[in-house]
Scaffold this motif. Structure first.
Motif, PDB file in Angstrom:
ATOM      1  N   GLY A   1       0.954  -1.215  -0.065  1.00  0.00           N
ATOM      2  CA  GLY A   1       0.069  -0.011   0.275  1.00  0.00           C
ATOM      3  C   GLY A   1       0.886   1.295   0.033  1.00  0.00           C
ATOM      4  N   PRO A   2       0.160   2.312  -0.265  1.00  0.00           N
ATOM      5  CA  PRO A   2       0.961   3.666  -0.200  1.00  0.00           C
ATOM      6  C   PRO A   2       1.801   3.959   1.073  1.00  0.00           C
ATOM      7  CG  PRO A   2      -1.555   4.173  -0.168  1.00  0.00           C
ATOM      8  CD  PRO A   2      -1.245   2.299  -0.453  1.00  0.00           C
ATOM      9  N   GLY A   3       2.735   4.913   1.242  1.00  0.00           N
ATOM     10  CA  GLY A   3       3.257   5.270   2.503  1.00  0.00           C
ATOM     11  C   GLY A   3       4.613   4.377   2.775  1.00  0.00           C
ATOM     12  N   HIS A   4       4.838   3.260   2.257  1.00  0.00           N
ATOM     13  CA  HIS A   4       5.819   2.413   2.412  1.00  0.00           C
ATOM     14  C   HIS A   4       7.239   3.166   1.914  1.00  0.00           C
ATOM     15  CE1 HIS A   4       3.726  -0.739   4.473  1.00  0.00           C
ATOM     16  NE2 HIS A   4       2.909  -0.646   3.308  1.00  0.00           N
ATOM     17  N   TYR A   5       7.137   3.916   1.005  1.00  0.00           N
ATOM     18  CA  TYR A   5       8.500   4.455   0.548  1.00  0.00           C
ATOM     19  C   TYR A   5       8.632   5.953   0.823  1.00  0.00           C
ATOM     20  CZ  TYR A   5       7.895   0.168  -2.014  1.00  0.00           C
ATOM     21  OH  TYR A   5       7.767  -1.072  -2.427  1.00  0.00           O
ATOM     22  N   SER A   6       9.655   6.592   0.690  1.00  0.00           N
ATOM     23  CA  SER A   6       9.873   8.054   0.932  1.00  0.00           C
ATOM     24  C   SER A   6      10.670   8.638  -0.026  1.00  0.00           C
ATOM     25  CB  SER A   6      10.607   8.110   2.312  1.00  0.00           C
ATOM     26  OG  SER A   6      11.884   7.681   2.130  1.00  0.00           O
ATOM     27  N   PRO A   7      10.760  10.024  -0.411  1.00  0.00           N
ATOM     28  CA  PRO A   7      11.488  10.444  -1.457  1.00  0.00           C
ATOM     29  C   PRO A   7      13.124  10.181  -1.226  1.00  0.00           C
ATOM     30  CG  PRO A   7      10.015  12.097  -0.789  1.00  0.00           C
ATOM     31  CD  PRO A   7       9.783  10.968   0.087  1.00  0.00           C
ATOM     32  N   GLY A   8      13.456  10.007   0.286  1.00  0.00           N
ATOM     33  CA  GLY A   8      14.872   9.689   0.572  1.00  0.00           C
ATOM     34  C   GLY A   8      15.190   8.152   0.097  1.00  0.00           C
ATOM     35  N   PHE A   9      14.318   7.434   0.124  1.00  0.00           N
ATOM     36  CA  PHE A   9      14.635   6.056  -0.245  1.00  0.00           C
ATOM     37  C   PHE A   9      14.625   5.981  -1.835  1.00  0.00           C
ATOM     38  CE2 PHE A   9      12.754   1.823  -0.829  1.00  0.00           C
ATOM     39  CZ  PHE A   9      13.677   0.970  -0.513  1.00  0.00           C
ATOM     40  N   ALA A  10      13.784   6.848  -2.296  1.00  0.00           N
ATOM     41  CA  ALA A  10      13.671   6.507  -3.891  1.00  0.00           C
ATOM     42  C   ALA A  10      15.048   7.215  -4.153  1.00  0.00           C
ATOM     43  CB  ALA A  10      12.761   7.614  -4.370  1.00  0.00           C
ATOM     44  N   HIS A  11      15.463   8.381  -3.620  1.00  0.00           N
ATOM     45  CA  HIS A  11      17.091   8.904  -3.863  1.00  0.00           C
ATOM     46  C   HIS A  11      18.235   7.653  -3.675  1.00  0.00           C
ATOM     47  CE1 HIS A  11      15.866  12.840  -5.430  1.00  0.00           C
ATOM     48  NE2 HIS A  11      15.068  12.857  -4.258  1.00  0.00           N
ATOM     49  N   MET A  12      17.923   7.132  -2.749  1.00  0.00           N
ATOM     50  CA  MET A  12      18.990   6.141  -2.347  1.00  0.00           C
ATOM     51  C   MET A  12      18.994   5.140  -3.385  1.00  0.00           C
ATOM     52  SD  MET A  12      19.830   2.965  -0.637  1.00  0.00           S
ATOM     53  CE  MET A  12      17.936   2.640   0.037  1.00  0.00           C
ATOM     54  N   ILE A  13      17.712   4.600  -4.006  1.00  0.00           N
ATOM     55  CA  ILE A  13      17.754   3.459  -4.847  1.00  0.00           C
ATOM     56  C   ILE A  13      18.169   3.981  -6.248  1.00  0.00           C
ATOM     57  CG2 ILE A  13      16.145   2.358  -6.627  1.00  0.00           C
ATOM     58  CD1 ILE A  13      14.177   2.091  -3.972  1.00  0.00           C
ATOM     59  N   SER A  14      17.981   5.420  -6.734  1.00  0.00           N
ATOM     60  CA  SER A  14      18.295   6.249  -7.854  1.00  0.00           C
ATOM     61  C   SER A  14      19.788   6.094  -7.740  1.00  0.00           C
ATOM     62  CB  SER A  14      17.824   7.259  -7.772  1.00  0.00           C
ATOM     63  OG  SER A  14      18.425   8.125  -8.974  1.00  0.00           O
TER      64      SER A  14
END
Length: 184
Positions: A1-14
């Protein structure tokens, strides 16, 4: 569901993807946009919209999904082929398209509508440059048209070839009259 990710986590993956020279062409977010349970449908749409936000951060070209079945457990049911189900798909995708246009990314929907004509209708009805088709040729093949595969694909290209931005390639074999898939 929504809310499990964050912009910081996405930047780390990037960052991790860039370090390894990996580009994400399609970020899969497989939801059921035609779930007859309105609360589940809304949660799925919210999850997809969240993926749009993170796709932009990780540099994915698009987000892909299934077009759904009129069943909460994703079983094949006759109601999937009804006008009511189609209208529910349009409702979900319009919510997604609205968010995509605000985020400046493309919402792309996986080619699982049951015929080239239905996909063309959908693309015309949704009427947004932010929605493109992922052509999954095997998803158009059934026991009824197995011997006419080329004609089915030619119809798809004739009807909406200019809206196809990605092709999902997989092999299949006929088992008990229906295609069995092997993802590539």
């Amino acid at each position: 569901g929504p809310g499990h990710y964050s912009p910081g986590f996405a930047h780390m993956i990037s960052d991790k993807l860039k370090e390894r020279g990996i580009h994400v062409a399609v970020l899969g977010c497989y939801i059921n946009p035609t779930d007859p349970d309105e609360n589940k449908r809304k949660a799925s749409v919210a999850r997809f919209i969240e993926h749009l936000k993170y796709a932009k951060i990780i540099g994915a070209d698009m987000v892909g999904t299934e077009t759904g079945r009129y069943s909460s457990d994703f079983k094949v049911v006759p109601e999937t082929y009804t006008e009511e189900c189609y209208q529910l798909l349009l409702k979900s995708m319009r919510e997604i398209v609205d968010a995509a246009e605000k985020l400046g990314v493309e919402a792309v929907h996986d080619h699982t509508l049951y015929s080239p004509e239905m996909m063309k209708r959908f693309l015309d009805d949704i009427h947004s440059p932010n929605v493109e088709a992922i052509l999954d040729p095997v998803n158009l093949i059934s026991s009824e048209n197995y011997n006419n595969q080329e004609e089915v694909l030619e119809r798809a290209f004739a009807l909406y070839g200019d809206r196809i931005s990605m092709v999902h390639v997989k092999d299949f074999r006929m088992e008990n009259g229906e295609p069995e898939f092997e993802h590539v």
